[in-house]
Design a protein around this motif. Structure first.
Motif, mmCIF file in Angstrom:
data_model
loop_
_atom_site.group_PDB
_atom_site.id
_atom_site.type_symbol
_atom_site.label_atom_id
_atom_site.label_comp_id
_atom_site.label_asym_id
_atom_site.label_seq_id
_atom_site.Cartn_x
_atom_site.Cartn_y
_atom_site.Cartn_z
ATOM 1 N N GLY A 143 0.757 -1.239 0.000
ATOM 2 C CA GLY A 143 0.000 0.000 0.000
ATOM 3 C C GLY A 143 0.785 1.286 0.000
ATOM 4 O O GLY A 143 0.200 2.359 0.199
ATOM 5 N N ALA A 144 2.097 1.261 -0.217
ATOM 6 C CA ALA A 144 2.883 2.493 -0.274
ATOM 7 C C ALA A 144 2.826 3.087 -1.669
ATOM 8 O O ALA A 144 2.682 2.377 -2.669
ATOM 9 C CB ALA A 144 4.330 2.221 0.116
ATOM 10 N N ARG A 145 2.976 4.401 -1.742
ATOM 11 C CA ARG A 145 3.053 5.056 -3.051
ATOM 12 C C ARG A 145 4.491 5.050 -3.583
ATOM 13 O O ARG A 145 4.710 5.124 -4.787
ATOM 14 C CB ARG A 145 2.505 6.488 -2.946
ATOM 15 N N HIS A 146 5.452 4.984 -2.683
ATOM 16 C CA HIS A 146 6.867 4.975 -3.067
ATOM 17 C C HIS A 146 7.641 4.390 -1.893
ATOM 18 O O HIS A 146 7.312 4.635 -0.735
ATOM 19 C CB HIS A 146 7.353 6.391 -3.377
ATOM 20 N N LEU A 147 8.676 3.622 -2.199
ATOM 21 C CA LEU A 147 9.555 3.050 -1.181
ATOM 22 C C LEU A 147 10.912 3.744 -1.233
ATOM 23 O O LEU A 147 11.452 3.979 -2.321
ATOM 24 C CB LEU A 147 9.753 1.550 -1.422
ATOM 25 N N VAL A 148 11.451 4.052 -0.075
ATOM 26 C CA VAL A 148 12.804 4.591 0.014
ATOM 27 C C VAL A 148 13.621 3.673 0.915
ATOM 28 O O VAL A 148 13.242 3.410 2.062
ATOM 29 C CB VAL A 148 12.822 6.024 0.574
ATOM 30 N N TYR A 149 14.723 3.181 0.383
ATOM 31 C CA TYR A 149 15.650 2.338 1.137
ATOM 32 C C TYR A 149 16.865 3.183 1.487
ATOM 33 O O TYR A 149 17.657 3.538 0.613
ATOM 34 C CB TYR A 149 16.058 1.129 0.309
ATOM 35 N N LEU A 150 17.010 3.526 2.758
ATOM 36 C CA LEU A 150 18.092 4.390 3.215
ATOM 37 C C LEU A 150 19.171 3.535 3.872
ATOM 38 O O LEU A 150 19.003 3.045 4.996
ATOM 39 C CB LEU A 150 17.537 5.420 4.207
ATOM 40 N N ALA A 151 20.289 3.333 3.151
ATOM 41 C CA ALA A 151 21.352 2.439 3.635
ATOM 42 C C ALA A 151 20.735 1.147 4.146
ATOM 43 O O ALA A 151 21.094 0.632 5.204
ATOM 44 C CB ALA A 151 22.175 3.113 4.726
ATOM 45 N N ALA A 152 19.799 0.607 3.376
ATOM 46 C CA ALA A 152 18.920 -0.452 3.861
ATOM 47 C C ALA A 152 19.068 -1.738 3.059
ATOM 48 O O ALA A 152 19.560 -1.744 1.930
ATOM 49 C CB ALA A 152 17.470 0.021 3.812
ATOM 50 N N PHE A 153 18.563 -2.799 3.647
ATOM 51 C CA PHE A 153 18.538 -4.096 2.982
ATOM 52 C C PHE A 153 17.303 -4.185 2.087
ATOM 53 O O PHE A 153 16.220 -3.728 2.447
ATOM 54 C CB PHE A 153 18.528 -5.215 4.016
ATOM 55 N N VAL A 154 17.504 -4.789 0.905
ATOM 56 C CA VAL A 154 16.419 -4.977 -0.069
ATOM 57 C C VAL A 154 16.348 -6.471 -0.371
ATOM 58 O O VAL A 154 16.872 -6.940 -1.385
ATOM 59 C CB VAL A 154 16.674 -4.173 -1.366
ATOM 60 N N PRO A 155 15.739 -7.254 0.498
ATOM 61 C CA PRO A 155 15.777 -8.709 0.310
ATOM 62 C C PRO A 155 14.958 -9.170 -0.883
ATOM 63 O O PRO A 155 13.883 -8.643 -1.163
ATOM 64 C CB PRO A 155 15.175 -9.247 1.611
ATOM 65 N N ASP A 156 15.465 -10.165 -1.579
ATOM 66 C CA ASP A 156 14.718 -10.852 -2.631
ATOM 67 C C ASP A 156 14.124 -12.122 -2.021
ATOM 68 O O ASP A 156 14.276 -12.387 -0.828
ATOM 69 C CB ASP A 156 15.643 -11.175 -3.812
#
Length: 228
Positions: free
Chosen positions: A79-92
């Motif tokens: 339900g987000a309009r945009h995601l921001v990953y700040l020095a963050a993990f982006v798991p697949d």
């Protein structure tokens, strides 16, 4: 802004919502609702559910920003309009933050056990400032260290059940002077996102450079349309 614009911020391990106080205040002054849920619910699934509830309670889809471990959390939220990953993990699929690695030797050396439940840890106060807030003035870093709390075991090994970055526009922010999470790993993870920025900051620009975070959120909210 008057269109019900909102941003939800998801802190990382050992952190509290209060670490985002300056960013939240800056956005609210511009008419953007800012919500910072409390994590430390005991598991990635529980943390994700808490953030999902915060998103669902808003009138319009928010921008959703995750810092460090918070990237694993926002990956599982709808339900987000945009995601921001700040020095963050982006798991697949099948990945966890722990499996992705990237923790610096300085960060690993700062982690120490507590006298609490087995597996609970804390960051050594004398080392945390340099690792997390190395680009902050001394008093500001000391305040941020004072806010840190203990962390239960297992959250970093949690695997998201869904992967929102595959269907929601996203921006990755690489913190080039990060002493906690390897910037090289951040640049690799950024390739999974729609866009990328690189800031010459340490691990926690929401403490050291809150105006930078406020400006990015304002820019992204202005440039994207609400999603159903």
């Amino acid at each position: 802004m008057s269109d019900g614009a909102a941003a939800v911020f998801v802190h990382g391990l050992y952190h509290r919502p209060e670490h985002f106080a300056a960013v939240a205040a800056g956005l609210r002054a511009e008419g953007i609702a800012a919500v910072v849920p409390e994590l430390h619910r005991g598991s990635l699934a529980a943390d994700t559910a808490a953030v999902q509830a915060a998103v669902d309670a808003l009138e319009t889809p928010p921008l959703l920003l995750g810092h460090s471990y918070g990237g694993s959390v926002i990956t599982g939220v709808r339900g987000a309009r945009h995601l921001v990953y700040l020095a963050a993990f982006v798991p697949d699929v099948g990945e966890s933050a722990a499996a992705l690695g990237g923790a610096s030797p300085q960060l690993r050396a700062a982690i120490m056990p507590t006298a609490g439940p087995e597996g609970t840890t804390l960051l050594h106060p004398g080392r945390a400032a340099g690792v997390l807030y190395g680009d902050c003035p001394g008093p500001l870093a000391a305040r941020a260290v004072g806010l840190l709390r203990s962390q239960g075991p297992g959250c970093g090994r949690g695997v998201p059940e869904r992967h929102s970055w595959k269907r929601t526009p996203s921006t990755y922010v690489v913190c080039a002077r990060d002493r906690a999470i390897d910037p090289a790993l951040q640049r690799t993870l950024a390739t999974r996102c729609t866009g990328m920025r690189e800031w010459r900051t340490g691990h926690s620009p929401f403490v050291s450079r809150p105006a930078l975070v406020v400006g990015l959120v304002r820019e992204l909210i202005a440039g994207v349309s609400p999603r159903s």
